[in-house]
Design a protein around this motif. Sequence first.
Motif, short mmCIF file in Angstrom:
data_model
loop_
_atom_site.label_atom_id
_atom_site.label_comp_id
_atom_site.label_asym_id
_atom_site.label_seq_id
_atom_site.Cartn_x
_atom_site.Cartn_y
_atom_site.Cartn_z
N LEU A 146 16.45 3.63 0.16
CA LEU A 146 16.69 3.66 -1.28
C LEU A 146 16.68 2.24 -1.85
O LEU A 146 17.38 1.37 -1.36
N ASP A 147 15.90 2.05 -2.90
CA ASP A 147 15.91 0.77 -3.59
C ASP A 147 16.69 0.91 -4.89
O ASP A 147 17.20 1.97 -5.21
N GLU A 148 16.80 -0.18 -5.61
CA GLU A 148 17.59 -0.16 -6.85
C GLU A 148 17.04 0.84 -7.87
O GLU A 148 17.80 1.50 -8.57
N ALA A 149 15.73 0.97 -7.94
CA ALA A 149 15.14 1.92 -8.89
C ALA A 149 15.51 3.36 -8.53
O ALA A 149 15.86 4.16 -9.41
N LEU A 202 18.15 4.32 -6.78
CA LEU A 202 19.58 4.48 -7.04
C LEU A 202 19.86 4.66 -8.54
O LEU A 202 20.71 5.47 -8.92
N ALA A 203 19.12 3.94 -9.37
CA ALA A 203 19.28 4.09 -10.82
C ALA A 203 18.87 5.49 -11.28
O ALA A 203 19.57 6.11 -12.08
N ARG A 204 17.76 5.98 -10.74
CA ARG A 204 17.33 7.35 -11.11
C ARG A 204 18.34 8.39 -10.65
O ARG A 204 18.64 9.34 -11.37
#
Length: 71
Positions: free
Chosen positions: A39-42, A44-46
Amino acid sequence: MIVLGAANLSQVEQLQFHHRPLFGPAASDSTARRTLAALDEAALARIGQVRARVRRHVWSLLHLRPGGSPG
C-alpha cells in the motif's frame, strides 16, 4: 480487513475472525503482509475516503432508526 481499519496483522486476524461468516476463509499471514507492504500513500488515502463515505452512510441509516444507535 484493511478497509475495515486494520493497521497491523494482529488487527487483521481479529477482524478476519469476527467477519469470517461474511467474508469466508482468511488470507494467509504472508499474503496479508505483502498486501499491507504494497500500500502506498495514494492507496491509503483512497481507503480512508471510502471508509469515511461508508461511516457517513451507516450513521445516516442509524439516524433513521427509532432511538438511533442499536448499541
